[in-house]
Motif scaffolding. Sequence first.
Motif, PDB file in Angstrom:
ATOM      1  N   UNK A 149       0.818  -1.209   0.000  1.00  0.00           N
ATOM      2  CA  UNK A 149       0.000   0.000   0.000  1.00  0.00           C
ATOM      3  C   UNK A 149       0.856   1.265   0.000  1.00  0.00           C
ATOM      4  N   UNK A 150       1.956   1.242   0.732  1.00  0.00           N
ATOM      5  CA  UNK A 150       2.781   2.447   0.823  1.00  0.00           C
ATOM      6  C   UNK A 150       3.384   2.818  -0.523  1.00  0.00           C
ATOM      7  N   UNK A 151       3.565   1.832  -1.389  1.00  0.00           N
ATOM      8  CA  UNK A 151       4.107   2.112  -2.719  1.00  0.00           C
ATOM      9  C   UNK A 151       3.065   2.721  -3.648  1.00  0.00           C
ATOM     10  N   UNK A 152       1.803   2.705  -3.212  1.00  0.00           N
ATOM     11  CA  UNK A 152       0.709   3.235  -4.032  1.00  0.00           C
ATOM     12  C   UNK A 152       0.200   4.577  -3.520  1.00  0.00           C
ATOM     13  N   UNK A 153       0.713   5.041  -2.385  1.00  0.00           N
ATOM     14  CA  UNK A 153       0.155   6.206  -1.707  1.00  0.00           C
ATOM     15  C   UNK A 153       1.158   7.351  -1.675  1.00  0.00           C
ATOM     16  N   UNK A 154       0.680   8.554  -2.025  1.00  0.00           N
ATOM     17  CA  UNK A 154       1.550   9.726  -2.018  1.00  0.00           C
ATOM     18  C   UNK A 154       2.029  10.092  -3.408  1.00  0.00           C
ATOM     19  N   UNK A 155       2.859  11.114  -3.460  1.00  0.00           N
ATOM     20  CA  UNK A 155       3.386  11.584  -4.745  1.00  0.00           C
ATOM     21  C   UNK A 155       4.556  10.703  -5.198  1.00  0.00           C
ATOM     22  N   UNK A 156       4.731  10.544  -6.514  1.00  0.00           N
ATOM     23  CA  UNK A 156       5.779   9.650  -7.026  1.00  0.00           C
ATOM     24  C   UNK A 156       7.172   9.967  -6.506  1.00  0.00           C
ATOM     25  N   UNK A 224       2.689   4.879  -7.865  1.00  0.00           N
ATOM     26  CA  UNK A 224       2.041   6.137  -7.506  1.00  0.00           C
ATOM     27  C   UNK A 224       1.937   7.048  -8.717  1.00  0.00           C
ATOM     28  N   UNK A 225       0.824   7.732  -8.825  1.00  0.00           N
ATOM     29  CA  UNK A 225       0.620   8.706  -9.895  1.00  0.00           C
ATOM     30  C   UNK A 225       0.505  10.095  -9.276  1.00  0.00           C
ATOM     31  N   UNK A 226       0.914  11.133 -10.007  1.00  0.00           N
ATOM     32  CA  UNK A 226       0.825  12.495  -9.451  1.00  0.00           C
ATOM     33  C   UNK A 226      -0.606  12.861  -9.088  1.00  0.00           C
ATOM     34  N   UNK A 227      -0.739  13.683  -8.083  1.00  0.00           N
ATOM     35  CA  UNK A 227      -2.024  14.251  -7.661  1.00  0.00           C
ATOM     36  C   UNK A 227      -3.040  13.189  -7.251  1.00  0.00           C
ATOM     37  N   UNK A 228      -2.557  12.078  -6.700  1.00  0.00           N
ATOM     38  CA  UNK A 228      -3.449  11.005  -6.245  1.00  0.00           C
ATOM     39  C   UNK A 228      -4.355  10.503  -7.358  1.00  0.00           C
ATOM     40  N   UNK A 229      -3.810  10.461  -8.553  1.00  0.00           N
ATOM     41  CA  UNK A 229      -4.607  10.107  -9.722  1.00  0.00           C
ATOM     42  C   UNK A 229      -4.948   8.624  -9.756  1.00  0.00           C
ATOM     43  N   UNK A 230      -6.047   8.303 -10.426  1.00  0.00           N
ATOM     44  CA  UNK A 230      -6.400   6.915 -10.710  1.00  0.00           C
ATOM     45  C   UNK A 230      -5.297   6.317 -11.586  1.00  0.00           C
ATOM     46  N   UNK A 231      -4.951   5.040 -11.364  1.00  0.00           N
ATOM     47  CA  UNK A 231      -3.833   4.474 -12.123  1.00  0.00           C
ATOM     48  C   UNK A 231      -4.078   4.350 -13.621  1.00  0.00           C
TER      49      UNK A 231
END
Length: 393
Positions: A149-156, A224-231
Motif C-alpha cells: 500500500x505504501x508504494x501506491x500512496x503519495x506523490x511519485x 504512484x501517480x501524481x495528484x493522487x490520480x487513478x492508475x
Amino acid sequence: MAPLEGLRILAVEVYGAGPFGSAHLADLGAEVIKIEPREGGDMSRNVGPYTLGEDDGHFFQSLNRNKKSLTLDLKHPRGREVFLKLVATADGVMGNLRGDQPDKLGLTYDELSKANPRIVCAHLSAYGRDGPRKGWPGYDYLMQAEAGWLSLTGEPEGPPARMGLSVVDYSSGTTCALALLAGILQARRTGMGRDLDVSLYDVAMHQLNYPAAWYLNEGLVTGRAPRSAHPYIAPSQLYRTRDGWIFIMAQTQRFWELLCGKLGRPDLSASPDFLDVPSRRKNRDALTTILELEFGRRNTEEWLEILRGTVPCGPVYDMAQALDNPYFLARGGVQVFDHPDRPGFKLVASPIRIGEPLPARPAPKLGQHTDALLRELGFGAQDIRELKQAKAV
C-alpha cells in the motif's frame, strides 16, 4: 426491533480491529459481551490523549459503544467454567488475538462445541492461525507496508506513505463480523458451528484487488501517480483551484464530455489527444496542465456549484471541515448520548441506516455487567463472591 436483536456474541477482543468489527454488530442490536482482563481491561481503555474517568476514554468509546463488559480470567479453572456456561447461551465467539492464542486458550470450535455445538468461532489475527507467522504480533501499518500500500500512496517523488487512517484494522474487523454472521446463518441451518479465520495480512492483500489482477495476469506493477490520480482513468485526480483543491473523477466518457462542457472547453473532448481513456492516460501530464489553468480561474466552492450533481467531484477537506460539513450533520452523521462522565458525548454514527434510530449507549465501564451476567447464568451471591475472591472474575 434492531436487525440483530436476539443475537449474543462473546467478544474476546483488544484494541482496534476486533472491537471495530463487533461494534457493527452491537450497533445493529446484537448483545456483544466484551470479555476483559480483571486488571485494566482492554488496553484501549487507556489510550490517550483524552480520558473519561478511570479506565475509559474517547478512543475506547469510539470502538465499544452498545457493548457489555464482563471481567474474566480465561486461564483460571473457575473462569473457564463461567466462560463455557456463557458459550452455551451464545451464537458466536469473535476474537482478535495472536494466531497461536485461540488454541492455547481453548477458544476454537473443537473445544467450545462441547458446550454448544452451534457456536461459531471467528478468529481475527495478524497473520492467521497456521503457518510460520501464527505467533507473530502485528498491526495495521505493518500490513500496509508489506502489502504494497505504501508504494501506491503519495506523490511519485516522495517517500512511501501509509494511509492516514487504520484502514486495514477497520476492513479486517468488518470482514470478521461478516464471516461470523455467515457462520451463524449456516449454524442455524445445520445445527453445527465452525471456525472461521480472518487475518489483517490476508485482508490487506485482498484489497489490492484490480491492480493485483493486472499484475498477476499481465505483469503490470501499479505505482504512484501524481495528484493522487487513478492508475488508469483520466481525468481522475486532484486539481488546484484559485483558493485550494478539488478532486475530479470523470470515470466515464460521458462524464468527460460533460466536464468539458461545464468548463466551456468542448474542444478538449474533440481533440485526438484526449478523445478516449487510453489517449487521455497517455497525455495525462498535458491534460493536467490544461485543466489546472481552467480550474485556477475560480474558487473551489464556485466549481462545486457548477459541477455538483453532473460531474463527480468533491472538495478536499481537513478532518474538522469533514465533521462540520452541513451535509454530514443533516444526514445524522453524529450520534449523541450521555456518558456517565460526559453528558452529550458525540461519536460518528453507524453508516448503516435502517429507517429508525439505532442503539445509542456508551461503552461499558470495566466489568459493568459482570454480576448481572453471572446471576443470569445461575450463580448465586455466594458463588459470585467466591469467584471474585478467587480472582476468576
